[in-house]
Motif scaffolding. Sequence first.
Motif, PDB file in Angstrom:
ATOM      1  N   CYS A 223       0.831  -1.192   0.000  1.00 40.30           N
ATOM      2  CA  CYS A 223       0.000   0.000   0.000  1.00 40.30           C
ATOM      3  C   CYS A 223       0.874   1.253   0.000  1.00 40.30           C
ATOM      4  O   CYS A 223       1.907   1.306   0.666  1.00 40.30           O
TER       5      CYS A 223
ATOM      6  N   CYS B 168       0.504   3.943   1.440  1.00 37.10           N
ATOM      7  CA  CYS B 168       0.569   4.659   2.721  1.00 37.10           C
ATOM      8  C   CYS B 168       1.728   4.211   3.591  1.00 37.10           C
ATOM      9  O   CYS B 168       1.972   4.810   4.635  1.00 37.10           O
TER      10      CYS B 168
ATOM     11  N   SER C  21       2.159   1.286   5.188  1.00 31.78           N
ATOM     12  CA  SER C  21       1.838   0.414   6.310  1.00 31.78           C
ATOM     13  C   SER C  21       2.606  -0.901   6.254  1.00 31.78           C
ATOM     14  O   SER C  21       2.724  -1.599   7.253  1.00 31.78           O
TER      15      SER C  21
ATOM     16  N   CYS D  16      -5.238  -2.987   3.184  1.00 32.76           N
ATOM     17  CA  CYS D  16      -5.034  -1.688   3.816  1.00 32.76           C
ATOM     18  C   CYS D  16      -6.038  -0.695   3.241  1.00 32.76           C
ATOM     19  O   CYS D  16      -7.231  -0.796   3.517  1.00 32.76           O
ATOM     20  N   CYS D  17      -5.579   0.236   2.435  1.00 30.50           N
ATOM     21  CA  CYS D  17      -6.445   1.312   1.960  1.00 30.50           C
ATOM     22  C   CYS D  17      -7.349   0.920   0.791  1.00 30.50           C
ATOM     23  O   CYS D  17      -8.336   1.617   0.525  1.00 30.50           O
TER      24      CYS D  17
ATOM     25  N   THR E  79      -3.132   7.725   0.362  1.00 31.64           N
ATOM     26  CA  THR E  79      -3.150   6.827  -0.797  1.00 31.64           C
ATOM     27  C   THR E  79      -3.978   7.434  -1.923  1.00 31.64           C
ATOM     28  O   THR E  79      -3.614   7.337  -3.102  1.00 31.64           O
TER      29      THR E  79
HETATM   30 ZN   LIG Z   1      -2.715   1.887   3.171  1.00 38.16          ZN
END
Ligand SMILES: [Zn+2]
Length: 137
Positions: free
Chosen positions: A15, A17, A19, A26-27, A49
């Motif tokens: 992801c 972001c 993570s 995730c997103c 994201t």
């Molecule tokens: Zn994410």
Amino acid sequence: MARRKHTSREGNHHCHCGSGLTREHCCGPFLDGRSIPQTAEALMRSRYTAFVEGRADYLLDTWHPETRPEVLELEAKQQWLGLSIRATSGGGPADENGEVEFVARSRVGGKGIRLHERSHFLRIDGRWYYVDGDFLV
Ligand SMILES: [Zn+2]
């Protein structure tokens, strides 16, 4: 650092972001409208994201109606380099407001941009919304 390659299967890459999870875990589900973030931090990550993926629609949808801009034009040349969450306060599944402090790095042309912000979030009818933020240095 080698340029990140996108795999042909969207959900399989890490992801944006940061993570460490796959986009799908995730997103991804938030951006695809299959699920909603349960915490202010998860919303914050998904909005980062959305910036990376050029999803102005998602950014507007997750913006509090009172502070939401009429239109949002994303800078097409902006290259996002990473997100780092520095601190969170409130913003949990049982909370109605929360704060997330983060640093987001990007580049436009040759110019590096470091955005250090403490964002405020409110939960309305079970949904988290971005309200506004204070710039930090
Ligand atoms: Zn994410």
